[in-house]
Write a protein that holds these residues in place. Structure first.
Motif, PDB file in Angstrom:
ATOM      1  N   ASP A 158       0.890  -1.118   0.213  1.00  0.00           N
ATOM      2  CA  ASP A 158       0.009   0.130  -0.069  1.00  0.00           C
ATOM      3  C   ASP A 158       0.773   1.223  -0.115  1.00  0.00           C
ATOM      4  O   ASP A 158       1.291   1.582   1.086  1.00  0.00           O
ATOM      5  N   PHE A 159       0.931   1.675  -0.931  1.00  0.00           N
ATOM      6  CA  PHE A 159       1.909   2.893  -1.385  1.00  0.00           C
ATOM      7  C   PHE A 159       1.120   4.391  -0.768  1.00  0.00           C
ATOM      8  O   PHE A 159       1.951   5.182  -0.733  1.00  0.00           O
ATOM      9  N   LYS A 160      -0.125   4.250  -0.462  1.00  0.00           N
ATOM     10  CA  LYS A 160      -0.535   5.124   0.495  1.00  0.00           C
ATOM     11  C   LYS A 160      -0.224   5.501   1.710  1.00  0.00           C
ATOM     12  O   LYS A 160      -0.306   6.243   2.499  1.00  0.00           O
ATOM     13  N   LEU A 161       0.403   4.312   2.116  1.00  0.00           N
ATOM     14  CA  LEU A 161       1.080   4.382   3.696  1.00  0.00           C
ATOM     15  C   LEU A 161       2.463   5.194   3.638  1.00  0.00           C
ATOM     16  O   LEU A 161       2.892   5.581   4.539  1.00  0.00           O
ATOM     17  N   ALA A 162       3.012   5.315   2.558  1.00  0.00           N
ATOM     18  CA  ALA A 162       4.268   6.044   2.158  1.00  0.00           C
ATOM     19  C   ALA A 162       4.100   7.409   1.754  1.00  0.00           C
ATOM     20  O   ALA A 162       5.020   8.061   1.991  1.00  0.00           O
ATOM     21  N   PHE A 163       3.165   7.535   1.167  1.00  0.00           N
ATOM     22  CA  PHE A 163       2.850   9.111   0.403  1.00  0.00           C
ATOM     23  C   PHE A 163       1.470   9.611   0.815  1.00  0.00           C
ATOM     24  O   PHE A 163       0.653   8.698   0.753  1.00  0.00           O
ATOM     25  N   GLU A 164       1.312  10.714   0.992  1.00  0.00           N
ATOM     26  CA  GLU A 164       0.035  11.483   1.129  1.00  0.00           C
ATOM     27  C   GLU A 164      -0.494  11.955  -0.356  1.00  0.00           C
ATOM     28  O   GLU A 164      -1.573  12.246  -0.542  1.00  0.00           O
ATOM     29  N   HIS A 165       0.554  12.424  -1.099  1.00  0.00           N
ATOM     30  CA  HIS A 165       0.134  13.071  -2.440  1.00  0.00           C
ATOM     31  C   HIS A 165       0.853  12.434  -3.611  1.00  0.00           C
ATOM     32  O   HIS A 165       2.194  12.281  -3.548  1.00  0.00           O
ATOM     33  N   TRP A 198      -9.294  10.671  -5.221  1.00  0.00           N
ATOM     34  CA  TRP A 198      -8.697  11.771  -4.779  1.00  0.00           C
ATOM     35  C   TRP A 198      -7.200  11.853  -4.962  1.00  0.00           C
ATOM     36  O   TRP A 198      -6.636  13.081  -5.392  1.00  0.00           O
ATOM     37  N   HIS A 199      -6.398  10.842  -5.106  1.00  0.00           N
ATOM     38  CA  HIS A 199      -4.955  10.777  -5.114  1.00  0.00           C
ATOM     39  C   HIS A 199      -4.787  11.161  -6.691  1.00  0.00           C
ATOM     40  O   HIS A 199      -3.684  11.689  -6.740  1.00  0.00           O
ATOM     41  N   ARG A 257       4.204  13.708   2.638  1.00  0.00           N
ATOM     42  CA  ARG A 257       5.116  13.166   1.825  1.00  0.00           C
ATOM     43  C   ARG A 257       4.432  13.340   0.233  1.00  0.00           C
ATOM     44  O   ARG A 257       3.373  12.718   0.228  1.00  0.00           O
ATOM     45  N   VAL A 258       5.385  13.966  -0.588  1.00  0.00           N
ATOM     46  CA  VAL A 258       4.845  13.934  -2.064  1.00  0.00           C
ATOM     47  C   VAL A 258       5.845  13.083  -3.122  1.00  0.00           C
ATOM     48  O   VAL A 258       6.959  13.076  -2.974  1.00  0.00           O
ATOM     49  N   TRP A 259       4.963  12.462  -3.948  1.00  0.00           N
ATOM     50  CA  TRP A 259       5.872  11.469  -4.645  1.00  0.00           C
ATOM     51  C   TRP A 259       5.441  12.062  -6.121  1.00  0.00           C
ATOM     52  O   TRP A 259       4.497  12.052  -6.722  1.00  0.00           O
ATOM     53  N   GLN A 260       6.487  12.548  -6.715  1.00  0.00           N
ATOM     54  CA  GLN A 260       6.665  12.979  -8.440  1.00  0.00           C
ATOM     55  C   GLN A 260       7.266  11.673  -9.118  1.00  0.00           C
ATOM     56  O   GLN A 260       8.473  11.452  -8.849  1.00  0.00           O
ATOM     57  N   ILE A 261       6.418  11.537 -10.171  1.00  0.00           N
ATOM     58  CA  ILE A 261       7.088  10.348 -10.953  1.00  0.00           C
ATOM     59  C   ILE A 261       6.797  10.779 -12.479  1.00  0.00           C
ATOM     60  O   ILE A 261       5.667  11.223 -12.677  1.00  0.00           O
ATOM     61  N   ALA A 262       7.635  10.496 -13.146  1.00  0.00           N
ATOM     62  CA  ALA A 262       7.687  10.955 -14.586  1.00  0.00           C
ATOM     63  C   ALA A 262       8.130   9.889 -15.543  1.00  0.00           C
ATOM     64  O   ALA A 262       9.064   9.231 -15.273  1.00  0.00           O
ATOM     65  N   PHE A 263       7.937   9.938 -16.926  1.00  0.00           N
ATOM     66  CA  PHE A 263       8.485   8.896 -17.788  1.00  0.00           C
ATOM     67  C   PHE A 263       8.965   9.800 -19.032  1.00  0.00           C
ATOM     68  O   PHE A 263       8.490  10.958 -19.343  1.00  0.00           O
ATOM     69  N   GLY A 264      10.256   9.433 -19.626  1.00  0.00           N
ATOM     70  CA  GLY A 264      10.603  10.117 -20.705  1.00  0.00           C
ATOM     71  C   GLY A 264      11.305   9.253 -21.535  1.00  0.00           C
ATOM     72  O   GLY A 264      11.708   7.941 -21.380  1.00  0.00           O
ATOM     73  N   SER A 265      11.564   9.959 -22.857  1.00  0.00           N
ATOM     74  CA  SER A 265      12.256   8.984 -23.976  1.00  0.00           C
ATOM     75  C   SER A 265      13.679   8.434 -23.597  1.00  0.00           C
ATOM     76  O   SER A 265      14.222   8.891 -22.635  1.00  0.00           O
ATOM     77  N   GLY A 266      13.835   7.229 -24.139  1.00  0.00           N
ATOM     78  CA  GLY A 266      15.239   6.765 -23.653  1.00  0.00           C
ATOM     79  C   GLY A 266      15.386   5.354 -23.426  1.00  0.00           C
ATOM     80  O   GLY A 266      16.256   4.917 -23.970  1.00  0.00           O
ATOM     81  N   PHE A 267      14.602   4.624 -22.605  1.00  0.00           N
ATOM     82  CA  PHE A 267      13.212   5.148 -22.055  1.00  0.00           C
ATOM     83  C   PHE A 267      13.745   5.411 -20.677  1.00  0.00           C
ATOM     84  O   PHE A 267      14.307   4.395 -20.002  1.00  0.00           O
ATOM     85  N   LYS A 268      13.066   6.304 -19.759  1.00  0.00           N
ATOM     86  CA  LYS A 268      13.388   6.713 -18.383  1.00  0.00           C
ATOM     87  C   LYS A 268      12.111   6.647 -17.779  1.00  0.00           C
ATOM     88  O   LYS A 268      11.218   7.160 -18.170  1.00  0.00           O
ATOM     89  N   CYS A 269      12.470   6.268 -16.423  1.00  0.00           N
ATOM     90  CA  CYS A 269      11.443   6.530 -15.478  1.00  0.00           C
ATOM     91  C   CYS A 269      12.224   7.132 -14.030  1.00  0.00           C
ATOM     92  O   CYS A 269      13.238   6.644 -13.674  1.00  0.00           O
TER      93      CYS A 269
END
Length: 540
Positions: free
Chosen positions: A411-418, A441-442, A479-491
């Protein structure tokens, strides 16, 4: 695959094609169930990390404290014993000097080698002028007016726009649309870059009170537009920054470049004491529209919109009291060694030598594989150890003992609020929501950013964080988790911890619309085929 979304719209992944045509991009493929295919070694490593950082520390401290308490109890109130110890130390100068020197040396090494804390003082998102608003119907009509697309290509773009999850209030650089088929000159692209960077930086400096000459590090990222002099040089020239500034321009790294820029700025702040770092993230689109009929290259025309952001980072201890967030973790995953991952987002010419960005049908599976690797590296750093233990037991039962038990999903909701998940498209948001078992909501910041601003590439994460702030949701310690994908390929992932409760800012791109968010009925608006509007411009 079942469709689930606000308003019951089909996903942008379901953009159809006419019979007999082979569509180069099939976003209908779901992300792999990456949390159920995690390798055992990642979970073992996570448990070891958790036990090392928590249980082992306790095991070492408890005996030390126990011995100390026993010795103090044994001495009791006997002041004579303590006096004897003090007298011995007084007359043993060598021992005192050696012990003191060792302590000073140890503390010096510790303070010089420990990672410096990196604060996010504040950030600003570019809010374009309302004259740049474009509806989906207007964009479709413009595509028809160029005379560059076949009827089938226009119909394909119509379906993408209808099912994209975007509204009719996103922005484009309309100066590029004043002529047909469009102004793709470098001067126009520079104007677009100047508007995005300088407006967001002006707001950032006004909000923080930091002078441009106080900035020691500058990192600018833009994938498709890399002029000479560089974009970072444009910023230095505009604000007359210091001559010894460390400036970097990042290009060709896709929508995840914003987090790469933050990670690079963090590393540079470890080498420069008491410094400010500015990160500028944007995508310049006026030089990169695709005017051909290869469907795998048409999706980017429909989804990308105008936007950008500027972020001020600091490693100054005195900024801890006023900063909004502290950077706690940064995890980068690069799958470029695999040919399939490397080529799934590729800028190239089509059969008519027209340049565009190809999104291949493997995109969803490649994104899922990169996300799996990234999340299993980040998980041990952020998940409670009990969550990791339950997941480990479940995984061992299935992998080792071949038990037919249902896999336990942490449950990643226990690690992050946003959660700030890159608003690249509706299909990816749907699949991440399902795999991580997140609530509406998330997902709201990501979905509303896609609806209001479209895909603004690397800056979309900051519009999402600004949304949470405008709603007054960010509390001290969140705690805020920002996650993005990009060419290459990257995460890439970045984790922030809120240092204070953040009141809705006065300068915020959502200020004038936040009262009507979230939009619960994203209407499946039927767009009119361009042939019915401008039939003379439609190619056959």
């Amino acid at each position: 695959m079942a469709t689930r979304d606000v308003g019951q719209q089909p996903r942008d992944s379901e953009a159809g094609s006419s019979p007999g045509h082979v569509v180069a991009i099939k976003l209908r493929n779901a992300l792999p169930d990456f949390l159920q295919s995690v390798k055992l070694k990642y979970v073992v490593r996570g448990l070891i990390h958790s036990l090392t950082t928590h249980a082992v520390v306790c095991m070492l401290l408890i005996p030390l404290l126990t011995v100390t308490v026993i010795e103090i109890t044994r001495l009791g109130n006997s002041t004579s014993t303590l006096q004897i110890l003090w007298d011995r130390l007084q007359y043993n100068l060598v021992s005192v000097l050696a012990t003191s020197g060792f302590c000073v040396f140890a503390f010096t090494v510790y303070f010089l080698t420990r990672p410096r804390r990196v604060y996010l003082v504040d950030f600003a998102c570019y809010k374009p002028d309302e004259s740049n608003v474009i509806s989906r119907q207007e964009l479709l009509s413009y595509a028809a007016s160029t005379g560059k697309y076949s009827y089938e290509s226009l119909d394909f773009q119509r379906k993408i726009l209808e099912r994209s999850g975007m509204g009719d209030e996103a922005y484009v650089w309309k100066k590029a649309m004043c002529t047909l088929p469009g102004d793709t000159s470098i001067n126009n692209a520079r104007d677009e870059a100047s508007a995005i960077m300088f407006n967001s930086l002006d707001e950032l400096f006004a909000k923080t009170g930091v002078a441009p000459k106080d900035v020691k590090i500058l990192v600018v990222n833009c994938s498709l537009f890399n002029p000479t002099p560089s974009l970072s040089a444009m910023v230095v020239n505009r604000y007359k920054m210091r001559g010894d500034i460390t400036s970097v321009s990042i290009g060709g790294m896709g929508c995840s470049a914003g987090l790469i820029a933050v990670d690079l700025a963090r590393d540079l702040l470890q080498a420069h004491r008491n410094s400010y770092a500015v990160v500028c993230s944007q995508e310049i689109l006026s030089r990169s529209p695709y005017f051909g009929n290869d469907r795998s290259k048409l999706v980017t025309n429909c989804l990308f919109r105008l936007g950008g952001a500027a972020v001020l980072l600091s490693n100054k201890g005195c900024d801890g009291w006023r900063a909004k967030y502290e950077l706690t973790h940064s995890v980068r995953t690069h799958k470029g060694a695999d040919d399939r991952s490397y080529q799934c987002v590729f800028e190239e010419e089509d059969d008519s030598d027209l340049v565009g960005v190809t999104l291949r049908k493997e995109l969803m599976s490649v994104a899922g594989d990169a996300l799996k690797t990234n999340i299993t590296t980040l998980g041990p750093l952020v998940l409670p150890w009990m969550e990791q233990l339950q997941f480990f037991i479940s995984l061992v039962g299935r992998k080792v003992f071949k038990m037919n038990n249902k896999p336990y999903i942490p449950d990643f909701k226990l690690a992050f609020e946003h959660f700030c998940i890159h608003a690249g498209g509706r299909a990816v948001l749907d699949e991440i929501e399902k795999n991580l078992k997140l609530s509406d909501w998330h997902m709201e910041p990501s979905r509303m950013t896609l609806y209001k601003f479209g895909n603004t590439s690397s800056s979309s994460l900051w519009y999402e964080l600004a949304y949470s702030e405008a709603k007054g949701r960010v509390q001290r310690g969140d705690r805020v988790w920002q996650i993005a994908f990009g060419s290459g390929f990257k995460c890439n992932s970045v984790v922030w911890r809120a240092l204070r409760t953040i009141e809705p800012p006065k300068l915020n791109p959502w200020t004038d619309v936040i009262h009507r968010m979230p939009v619960t009925d994203i209407s499946h608006c039927k767009l009119v085929l361009p042939s019915e509007i401008l039939p003379s411009h439609v190619s056959t």
